[in-house]
Design a protein around this motif. Structure first.
Motif, PDB file in Angstrom:
ATOM      1  N   ARG A  94      53.145  50.747  46.316  1.00  0.00           N
ATOM      2  CA  ARG A  94      52.205  50.934  45.212  1.00  0.00           C
ATOM      3  C   ARG A  94      50.810  51.232  45.776  1.00  0.00           C
ATOM      4  O   ARG A  94      50.411  50.695  46.799  1.00  0.00           O
ATOM      5  CB  ARG A  94      52.165  49.697  44.319  1.00  0.00           C
ATOM      6  CG  ARG A  94      53.511  49.401  43.665  1.00  0.00           C
ATOM      7  CD  ARG A  94      53.375  48.395  42.544  1.00  0.00           C
ATOM      8  NE  ARG A  94      54.669  48.035  41.980  1.00  0.00           N
ATOM      9  CZ  ARG A  94      55.316  48.752  41.077  1.00  0.00           C
ATOM     10  NH1 ARG A  94      54.777  49.875  40.626  1.00  0.00           N
ATOM     11  NH2 ARG A  94      56.477  48.371  40.610  1.00  0.00           N
ATOM     12  N   ILE A  95      50.093  52.081  45.064  1.00  0.00           N
ATOM     13  CA  ILE A  95      48.744  52.452  45.471  1.00  0.00           C
ATOM     14  C   ILE A  95      47.763  51.728  44.554  1.00  0.00           C
ATOM     15  O   ILE A  95      47.684  52.015  43.350  1.00  0.00           O
ATOM     16  CB  ILE A  95      48.526  53.973  45.381  1.00  0.00           C
ATOM     17  CG1 ILE A  95      49.640  54.706  46.136  1.00  0.00           C
ATOM     18  CG2 ILE A  95      47.155  54.332  45.926  1.00  0.00           C
ATOM     19  CD1 ILE A  95      49.762  54.346  47.596  1.00  0.00           C
ATOM     20  N   GLY A  96      47.033  50.780  45.095  1.00  0.00           N
ATOM     21  CA  GLY A  96      46.099  50.007  44.297  1.00  0.00           C
ATOM     22  C   GLY A  96      44.669  50.486  44.470  1.00  0.00           C
ATOM     23  O   GLY A  96      44.395  51.483  45.130  1.00  0.00           O
ATOM     24  N   ASP A  97      43.743  49.757  43.861  1.00  0.00           N
ATOM     25  CA  ASP A  97      42.328  50.094  43.947  1.00  0.00           C
ATOM     26  C   ASP A  97      41.547  49.064  44.751  1.00  0.00           C
ATOM     27  O   ASP A  97      40.311  49.061  44.731  1.00  0.00           O
ATOM     28  CB  ASP A  97      41.723  50.232  42.546  1.00  0.00           C
ATOM     29  CG  ASP A  97      41.927  48.977  41.692  1.00  0.00           C
ATOM     30  OD1 ASP A  97      42.453  47.972  42.215  1.00  0.00           O
ATOM     31  OD2 ASP A  97      41.563  49.004  40.500  1.00  0.00           O
ATOM     32  N   GLY A  98      42.262  48.176  45.447  1.00  0.00           N
ATOM     33  CA  GLY A  98      41.594  47.171  46.261  1.00  0.00           C
ATOM     34  C   GLY A  98      41.079  45.978  45.488  1.00  0.00           C
ATOM     35  O   GLY A  98      40.398  45.118  46.053  1.00  0.00           O
ATOM     36  N   VAL A  99      41.396  45.896  44.183  1.00  0.00           N
ATOM     37  CA  VAL A  99      40.902  44.810  43.344  1.00  0.00           C
ATOM     38  C   VAL A  99      42.045  43.862  43.010  1.00  0.00           C
ATOM     39  O   VAL A  99      43.133  44.294  42.616  1.00  0.00           O
ATOM     40  CB  VAL A  99      40.271  45.359  42.048  1.00  0.00           C
ATOM     41  CG1 VAL A  99      39.880  44.212  41.110  1.00  0.00           C
ATOM     42  CG2 VAL A  99      39.058  46.214  42.367  1.00  0.00           C
ATOM     43  N   ILE A 100      41.800  42.560  43.178  1.00  0.00           N
ATOM     44  CA  ILE A 100      42.768  41.523  42.801  1.00  0.00           C
ATOM     45  C   ILE A 100      42.365  40.983  41.439  1.00  0.00           C
ATOM     46  O   ILE A 100      41.195  40.654  41.209  1.00  0.00           O
ATOM     47  CB  ILE A 100      42.787  40.391  43.831  1.00  0.00           C
ATOM     48  CG1 ILE A 100      43.107  40.941  45.223  1.00  0.00           C
ATOM     49  CG2 ILE A 100      43.816  39.328  43.447  1.00  0.00           C
ATOM     50  CD1 ILE A 100      42.935  39.917  46.324  1.00  0.00           C
ATOM     51  N   ARG A 101      43.324  40.872  40.539  1.00  0.00           N
ATOM     52  CA  ARG A 101      43.055  40.404  39.180  1.00  0.00           C
ATOM     53  C   ARG A 101      43.778  39.079  38.941  1.00  0.00           C
ATOM     54  O   ARG A 101      44.952  38.942  39.253  1.00  0.00           O
ATOM     55  CB  ARG A 101      43.498  41.466  38.169  1.00  0.00           C
ATOM     56  CG  ARG A 101      42.700  42.757  38.306  1.00  0.00           C
ATOM     57  CD  ARG A 101      43.296  43.923  37.532  1.00  0.00           C
ATOM     58  NE  ARG A 101      42.411  45.087  37.610  1.00  0.00           N
ATOM     59  CZ  ARG A 101      42.433  45.982  38.597  1.00  0.00           C
ATOM     60  NH1 ARG A 101      43.337  45.869  39.573  1.00  0.00           N
ATOM     61  NH2 ARG A 101      41.594  46.997  38.606  1.00  0.00           N
ATOM     62  N   HIS A 102      43.051  38.133  38.391  1.00  0.00           N
ATOM     63  CA  HIS A 102      43.608  36.799  38.152  1.00  0.00           C
ATOM     64  C   HIS A 102      42.913  36.217  36.930  1.00  0.00           C
ATOM     65  O   HIS A 102      41.817  36.649  36.547  1.00  0.00           O
ATOM     66  CB  HIS A 102      43.364  35.905  39.371  1.00  0.00           C
ATOM     67  CG  HIS A 102      44.050  34.573  39.290  1.00  0.00           C
ATOM     68  ND1 HIS A 102      45.420  34.429  39.313  1.00  0.00           N
ATOM     69  CD2 HIS A 102      43.551  33.317  39.172  1.00  0.00           C
ATOM     70  CE1 HIS A 102      45.738  33.149  39.229  1.00  0.00           C
ATOM     71  NE2 HIS A 102      44.618  32.456  39.132  1.00  0.00           N
ATOM     72  N   ALA A 103      43.548  35.237  36.294  1.00  0.00           N
ATOM     73  CA  ALA A 103      42.946  34.605  35.123  1.00  0.00           C
ATOM     74  C   ALA A 103      43.277  33.123  35.092  1.00  0.00           C
ATOM     75  O   ALA A 103      44.241  32.662  35.713  1.00  0.00           O
ATOM     76  CB  ALA A 103      43.426  35.278  33.836  1.00  0.00           C
ATOM     77  N   LEU A 104      42.453  32.389  34.382  1.00  0.00           N
ATOM     78  CA  LEU A 104      42.676  30.970  34.102  1.00  0.00           C
ATOM     79  C   LEU A 104      42.661  30.793  32.588  1.00  0.00           C
ATOM     80  O   LEU A 104      41.916  31.483  31.884  1.00  0.00           O
ATOM     81  CB  LEU A 104      41.579  30.105  34.721  1.00  0.00           C
ATOM     82  CG  LEU A 104      41.452  30.118  36.242  1.00  0.00           C
ATOM     83  CD1 LEU A 104      40.188  29.370  36.667  1.00  0.00           C
ATOM     84  CD2 LEU A 104      42.675  29.489  36.891  1.00  0.00           C
ATOM     85  N   THR A 105      43.463  29.881  32.076  1.00  0.00           N
ATOM     86  CA  THR A 105      43.455  29.589  30.649  1.00  0.00           C
ATOM     87  C   THR A 105      43.593  28.091  30.420  1.00  0.00           C
ATOM     88  O   THR A 105      44.283  27.394  31.169  1.00  0.00           O
ATOM     89  CB  THR A 105      44.579  30.349  29.914  1.00  0.00           C
ATOM     90  OG1 THR A 105      44.448  30.123  28.496  1.00  0.00           O
ATOM     91  CG2 THR A 105      45.960  29.897  30.361  1.00  0.00           C
ATOM     92  N   PHE A 106      42.916  27.622  29.407  1.00  0.00           N
ATOM     93  CA  PHE A 106      43.008  26.209  29.020  1.00  0.00           C
ATOM     94  C   PHE A 106      42.589  26.102  27.564  1.00  0.00           C
ATOM     95  O   PHE A 106      42.051  27.060  26.988  1.00  0.00           O
ATOM     96  CB  PHE A 106      42.115  25.328  29.912  1.00  0.00           C
ATOM     97  CG  PHE A 106      40.685  25.792  30.018  1.00  0.00           C
ATOM     98  CD1 PHE A 106      39.733  25.421  29.087  1.00  0.00           C
ATOM     99  CD2 PHE A 106      40.300  26.625  31.062  1.00  0.00           C
ATOM    100  CE1 PHE A 106      38.419  25.846  29.183  1.00  0.00           C
ATOM    101  CE2 PHE A 106      38.990  27.077  31.169  1.00  0.00           C
ATOM    102  CZ  PHE A 106      38.046  26.689  30.230  1.00  0.00           C
ATOM    103  N   THR A 107      42.864  24.961  26.964  1.00  0.00           N
ATOM    104  CA  THR A 107      42.505  24.749  25.562  1.00  0.00           C
ATOM    105  C   THR A 107      41.457  23.659  25.448  1.00  0.00           C
ATOM    106  O   THR A 107      41.378  22.744  26.273  1.00  0.00           O
ATOM    107  CB  THR A 107      43.738  24.363  24.726  1.00  0.00           C
ATOM    108  OG1 THR A 107      44.368  23.215  25.310  1.00  0.00           O
ATOM    109  CG2 THR A 107      44.730  25.512  24.669  1.00  0.00           C
ATOM    110  N   VAL A 108      40.639  23.779  24.388  1.00  0.00           N
ATOM    111  CA  VAL A 108      39.620  22.779  24.102  1.00  0.00           C
ATOM    112  C   VAL A 108      39.962  22.079  22.794  1.00  0.00           C
ATOM    113  O   VAL A 108      40.793  22.557  22.021  1.00  0.00           O
ATOM    114  CB  VAL A 108      38.217  23.424  24.034  1.00  0.00           C
ATOM    115  CG1 VAL A 108      37.858  24.051  25.378  1.00  0.00           C
ATOM    116  CG2 VAL A 108      38.138  24.471  22.924  1.00  0.00           C
TER     117      VAL A 108
END
Length: 385
Positions: free
Chosen positions: A143-157
């Motif tokens: 795969r040819i990427g753009d050099g960017v790593i994507r990640h997320a966090l989720t939680f509830t209040v």
């Protein structure tokens, strides 16, 4: 019933789209590498904890094998490698409460860990092409990427605290985007849907180093402490074990990324929340991934980039849209232009969302889009990102 991994495996020989730089849905084998730094004198305790974990993991669906290796130069350094039939069963296990319980004995004897995940592209034993490649479950092409790593966090209040939390999360100074000579924080996008918070980050370089850098910033720590009383899951950031468990449960991995067009001066960022039925989140994420891949070649689609994040029954689709969202066709924004896909969607969404999706099939999709759309809290980009 056909499982996600079986369906993905059946389509693994399909030509990989050049628009897709990241995906867990191609059916290829997965190699997981865990680097472990063990406390001095705790090697035997670590070995015993690993053997117990190994016996439990052996029965997890999709697990093939694993190895434990010790450094010949530094006895405190260990390497655990495991092989899986494909990425979806591994992610289902590593993101589960069962995994949190399984690995708990290891953390009392380790100083640090680092997890790396790889699709198998080639292996010793001759060239992998055509039918042979499919049988060996190898990734079809790099795969040819753009050099960017994507990640997320989720939680509830806690319900009722949404406005307070949104204000806290919006009102803080951005941390220094430069982590070191090779790592930079490019963008942080924060959204809310009801009492659920989703924070997506884009990093160029080392994701773990960037997350640690951000966590150490005084302004960020002040924000984290301010929202503590409003969280549904208690945490103590001064207790390493409490913080580890919280952020382990909060991790929302990116499972698919599509780029139809890299840059557009009027691109707007939005997030859509698709609540899945229990144990159907991976199937829902794969359905959306298939359509995003197909839409990347469709000139009608206003979606320039799409990243799908999934953990358990939480599926979030982060999209960059050409022009204003209100002016776009809601069907194209939702990523489900075909009637059959809408029908499949209703079987994967939870009961409340499924009812709204079914009601929209013969009418306007505007309400379904409104229900899925997350509220933007803040979207911050580094000056030269």
């Amino acid at each position: 019933m056909t499982t996600t991994s079986e369906r993905v495996a059946g389509s693994r020989a399909r030509q990989a789209s050049h628009h897709v730089s990241q995906s867990v849905f191609d059916g290829s084998r997965l190699r997981v590498v865990l680097l472990v730094d063990v406390h001095d004198g705790a090697q035997q305790e670590f070995l015993e904890a690993y053997e117990q974990l190994c016996n439990q993991v052996a029965s997890v669906p999709g697990h093939v094998s694993d190895q434990l290796c010790q450094s010949i130069e530094n006895p405190s350094q260990w390497l655990i490698t495991s092989e899986w039939e494909s990425a979806p069963p591994f992610l289902a296990w590593v993101n589960s409460e069962e995994h949190v319980r399984m690995v708990q004995p290891l953390h009392s004897c380790v100083r640090d860990t680092r997890s790396l995940r790889f699709h198998v592209v080639r292996e010793t034993g001759g060239p992998a092409t055509g039918t042979d490649q499919a049988e060996r479950r190898l990734q079809a092409a790099p795969r040819i990427g753009d050099g960017v790593i994507r990640h997320a966090l989720t939680f509830t209040v806690k319900p009722g605290s949404e406005e307070i939390v949104a204000k806290i999360l919006a009102d803080y100074a951005s941390p220094d985007p430069r982590v070191d000579d090779t790592t930079r924080l490019c963008r942080t996008s924060l959204f809310m849907h009801g009492n659920r918070v989703v924070r997506a980050v884009e990093v160029r370089g080392d994701l773990l180093a960037a997350l640690r850098h951000v966590a150490r910033q005084p302004e960020v720590r002040a924000v984290e402490e301010a929202i503590n009383p409003h969280l549904e899951q208690d945490r103590d950031l001064n207790d390493p074990e409490s913080a580890r468990v919280f952020f382990t449960r909060a991790a929302l991995p990116a499972v698919h990324h599509v780029t139809a067009e890299r840059q557009h001066p009027q691109a707007e960022r939005h997030a859509l929340y698709y609540p899945a039925r229990p144990e159907r989140g991976m199937e829902l994420a794969e359905l959306l991934a298939r359509q995003d891949e197909a839409a990347a070649d469709d000139p009608r689609s206003p979606v320039l980039r799409s990243t799908i994040f999934q953990r358990d029954d939480v599926v979030v689709r982060l999209i960059d849209v050409r022009g204003q969202l209100e002016a776009a066709d809601p069907v194209l924004i939702l990523g489900l232009p075909e009637p059959g896909q809408v029908a499949e969607l209703t079987t994967l969404l939870d009961d409340a969302a499924s009812t709204d999706a079914s009601a929209s099939r013969d009418g306007s999709f505007t309400r379904l889009l409104e229900l899925a759309r997350m509220d933007l809290v803040t979207d911050r980009r580094a000056p030269d990102a």
